[in-house]
Design an enzyme around this catalytic site. Sequence first.
Site, PDB file in Angstrom:
ATOM      1  N   GLU A  36       0.851  -1.196   0.000  1.00  0.00           N
ATOM      2  CA  GLU A  36       0.000   0.000   0.000  1.00  0.00           C
ATOM      3  C   GLU A  36       0.888   1.248   0.000  1.00  0.00           C
ATOM      4  O   GLU A  36       1.995   1.234   0.555  1.00  0.00           O
ATOM      5  CB  GLU A  36      -0.883  -0.007   1.258  1.00  0.00           C
ATOM      6  CG  GLU A  36      -1.691   1.281   1.432  1.00  0.00           C
ATOM      7  CD  GLU A  36      -2.815   1.176   2.472  1.00  0.00           C
ATOM      8  OE1 GLU A  36      -2.925   0.125   3.128  1.00  0.00           O
ATOM      9  OE2 GLU A  36      -3.555   2.159   2.604  1.00  0.00           O
ATOM     10  N   ASN A  81      -6.700   1.638   2.784  1.00  0.00           N
ATOM     11  CA  ASN A  81      -7.401   2.912   2.934  1.00  0.00           C
ATOM     12  C   ASN A  81      -6.931   3.950   1.910  1.00  0.00           C
ATOM     13  O   ASN A  81      -7.694   4.829   1.504  1.00  0.00           O
ATOM     14  CB  ASN A  81      -7.204   3.461   4.345  1.00  0.00           C
ATOM     15  CG  ASN A  81      -7.810   2.547   5.402  1.00  0.00           C
ATOM     16  OD1 ASN A  81      -8.694   1.753   5.104  1.00  0.00           O
ATOM     17  ND2 ASN A  81      -7.341   2.660   6.634  1.00  0.00           N
ATOM     18  N   ASN A 181     -12.442  -0.936  -0.667  1.00  0.00           N
ATOM     19  CA  ASN A 181     -11.752  -1.440   0.521  1.00  0.00           C
ATOM     20  C   ASN A 181     -12.408  -0.890   1.777  1.00  0.00           C
ATOM     21  O   ASN A 181     -12.574   0.331   1.897  1.00  0.00           O
ATOM     22  CB  ASN A 181     -10.279  -0.982   0.490  1.00  0.00           C
ATOM     23  CG  ASN A 181      -9.566  -1.235   1.806  1.00  0.00           C
ATOM     24  OD1 ASN A 181      -9.255  -2.383   2.146  1.00  0.00           O
ATOM     25  ND2 ASN A 181      -9.313  -0.174   2.576  1.00  0.00           N
ATOM     26  N   GLU A 182     -12.799  -1.766   2.684  1.00  0.00           N
ATOM     27  CA  GLU A 182     -13.342  -1.383   3.997  1.00  0.00           C
ATOM     28  C   GLU A 182     -14.307  -0.203   3.902  1.00  0.00           C
ATOM     29  O   GLU A 182     -14.202   0.765   4.676  1.00  0.00           O
ATOM     30  CB  GLU A 182     -12.196  -1.080   4.988  1.00  0.00           C
ATOM     31  CG  GLU A 182     -11.359  -2.304   5.281  1.00  0.00           C
ATOM     32  CD  GLU A 182     -10.313  -2.116   6.384  1.00  0.00           C
ATOM     33  OE1 GLU A 182     -10.148  -1.000   6.894  1.00  0.00           O
ATOM     34  OE2 GLU A 182      -9.646  -3.118   6.732  1.00  0.00           O
ATOM     35  N   TYR A 261      -7.245  -8.169  11.997  1.00  0.00           N
ATOM     36  CA  TYR A 261      -5.931  -8.047  12.630  1.00  0.00           C
ATOM     37  C   TYR A 261      -6.089  -8.533  14.059  1.00  0.00           C
ATOM     38  O   TYR A 261      -7.091  -8.207  14.716  1.00  0.00           O
ATOM     39  CB  TYR A 261      -5.450  -6.590  12.639  1.00  0.00           C
ATOM     40  CG  TYR A 261      -5.139  -6.066  11.254  1.00  0.00           C
ATOM     41  CD1 TYR A 261      -3.917  -6.343  10.652  1.00  0.00           C
ATOM     42  CD2 TYR A 261      -6.061  -5.310  10.545  1.00  0.00           C
ATOM     43  CE1 TYR A 261      -3.614  -5.875   9.383  1.00  0.00           C
ATOM     44  CE2 TYR A 261      -5.777  -4.835   9.263  1.00  0.00           C
ATOM     45  CZ  TYR A 261      -4.551  -5.119   8.692  1.00  0.00           C
ATOM     46  OH  TYR A 261      -4.255  -4.649   7.427  1.00  0.00           O
ATOM     47  N   GLU A 310      -6.547  -8.891   4.055  1.00  0.00           N
ATOM     48  CA  GLU A 310      -5.701  -8.257   5.080  1.00  0.00           C
ATOM     49  C   GLU A 310      -5.755  -9.134   6.313  1.00  0.00           C
ATOM     50  O   GLU A 310      -6.832  -9.327   6.885  1.00  0.00           O
ATOM     51  CB  GLU A 310      -6.177  -6.837   5.415  1.00  0.00           C
ATOM     52  CG  GLU A 310      -5.857  -5.845   4.310  1.00  0.00           C
ATOM     53  CD  GLU A 310      -6.194  -4.406   4.675  1.00  0.00           C
ATOM     54  OE1 GLU A 310      -6.081  -4.042   5.864  1.00  0.00           O
ATOM     55  OE2 GLU A 310      -6.572  -3.652   3.756  1.00  0.00           O
ATOM     56  N   GLN A 358       1.346  -6.079   5.952  1.00  0.00           N
ATOM     57  CA  GLN A 358       1.643  -5.861   4.550  1.00  0.00           C
ATOM     58  C   GLN A 358       2.975  -6.536   4.210  1.00  0.00           C
ATOM     59  O   GLN A 358       3.584  -7.150   5.089  1.00  0.00           O
ATOM     60  CB  GLN A 358       1.703  -4.362   4.286  1.00  0.00           C
ATOM     61  CG  GLN A 358       0.349  -3.695   4.557  1.00  0.00           C
ATOM     62  CD  GLN A 358       0.286  -2.224   4.164  1.00  0.00           C
ATOM     63  OE1 GLN A 358       1.226  -1.665   3.627  1.00  0.00           O
ATOM     64  NE2 GLN A 358      -0.869  -1.585   4.429  1.00  0.00           N
TER      65      GLN A 358
HETATM   66  O1  AHR Z   1      -3.076  -2.439   6.277  1.00  0.00           O
HETATM   67  C1  AHR Z   1      -3.277  -1.223   6.924  1.00  0.00           C
HETATM   68  C2  AHR Z   1      -4.697  -0.709   6.809  1.00  0.00           C
HETATM   69  O2  AHR Z   1      -5.544  -1.507   7.580  1.00  0.00           O
HETATM   70  C3  AHR Z   1      -5.308  -0.736   5.431  1.00  0.00           C
HETATM   71  O3  AHR Z   1      -5.009   0.394   4.705  1.00  0.00           O
HETATM   72  C4  AHR Z   1      -6.775  -0.779   5.723  1.00  0.00           C
HETATM   73  O4  AHR Z   1      -7.504  -1.401   4.698  1.00  0.00           O
HETATM   74  C5  AHR Z   1      -6.868  -1.468   7.066  1.00  0.00           C
HETATM   75  O5  AHR Z   1      -7.708  -0.796   7.934  1.00  0.00           O
END
Ligand code: AHR
Length: 509
Positions: A36, A81, A181-182, A261, A310, A358
């Site tokens: 990213e 994001n 995305n999100e 996460y 992710e 990432q």
């Molecule tokens: O990977 C970091 C961020 O985490 C990404 O940009 C987003 O999609 C998520 O909230």
Amino acid sequence: MATFTKISEDETPTITVNSKHVLSKINDNIYGGFTEHMGRCIYGGIYDPGSPLSDSDGYRKDVIEAMRELRVPVVRYPGGNFVATYHWLDGVGPREKRPRRPELAWIGVESNEFGTDEFLNWCEIVGTEPYFALNFGTGTLDEALGWLEYCNSDKDTYYANLRRKNGREKPWGVRYWALGNEMWGPWQVGQMTKEVYAAQAYQWAKAMKLLDPSIELILCGQDGTSSWDTYVLKECIKWDVHGLGGSTTASLIRMHSIHIYTASKEHLPNATAPKSAERAIEITAGLIDLARIENKVPNTVPRQTICFDEWNVWDPVRAPGEEGAEEKYTLSDALAVSVWLNVFIRQSKHIGMANIAQSINVISPLMTTKNGIVKQTTWWPLLLFSKYMRGHTIAVHVRCSEYEGPTAPAWIRGTIETPWLDVSASLNEAGTTTTLAVVNNHEHRSFSTQIEGVDGNSIEVYTVTGKGVNAVNTEDKEEVGIVESTWDGKDLFEFPKHSLTLLRWKSGS
Ligand code: AHR
């Protein structure tokens, strides 16, 4: 898949594996990456033109080498994001004409020095496949279609010709495209309700597939356990016959994306947290089936899979995104990543792709420095799994005692078990080699274990561990790595405290 029988702490654990009990194909794309425009992922990560470690195009050679070593099959780009305010046209053509723009996801400035062609060229050098996310924040459908045309069209049309003008005759052939995305997130520029998102995603998907029917579209889900997931799946997983030649096997959506996460300050909640992802996968798979059943999708339409695009250990308070999210990973985190990978192997039936978030510098197993690269603790389980856990998932049963303390999130307790030995097993593509992956999360206790189904007398053993769960790797010291040994297959095998072990043997030998 792994099944579990709980026994008392003083009984001897048993793991039973049978290489003939093949369950499902492990999609190579579970070892996907993600780059990213965030922190030092692109600039100073994969692209570092000032560095003596870079090639003439500015790509870090050591990063390319590491990505190849990891055999990363697919890489998601450009966010995250970041993509919610990204206009791809800013990042193509002569560099001196590219605009500098305010960047709103991580509050910075985007130079646009690195863009579509630089990324796609890097993918070709690495030997990986690109996966693009579309701007659902400030972007338009016209822009998205233009990007697809630029990347994939071989026709005599405006954006295909722009690509040629920018130096690339042959289409890049980008197969995977994410519909935003999100978009459910309050932090997202252009946050949407599920109703608005589903309506837009469906219409964009239709137009994208009309332009290039060969692409695979990924729906933006949440974490697999939300009403957003339920709703958007129901609205978008349909039997799509219109405009697609009347095909009865057509479906606009191929995968449903979810993000999780995990993290906790305490070792055991940290290492067992990825079990929440396992339950989320099971729930999402159920929601996909529910949408198919309710929408009467015939079984000629391949079942949609999950794109876990992710996943990782990340505590955004400890390593804030706006500061580059440079997590320093411990052995405890490496064990959590090992459990994450076991989850993907056990659930391979449902997983079409997974992308560690990432790939470089930002919440990553790989850190670039001025002098080279640091392989964090989490690099080692990833490398072992990517090397050896491919092919097919095979059934495995574990009898052992269970960690019964607090979990993060708390709902893990009561919805899914947390055995001390977290296991998965695979049979390679050729059907010749079985690999058993075992994480012993216990901080103080090794487990002498009976292994049923192991063949031969020279079993390869790969162990990842360290002095304690807080061990870390830095530029100066490597406290966690891989130790290789062999085992004669006799008696009990001892899984050391706080370790990942891979056992590999020739099947039927
Ligand atoms: O990977 C970091 C961020 O985490 C990404 O940009 C987003 O999609 C998520 O909230």
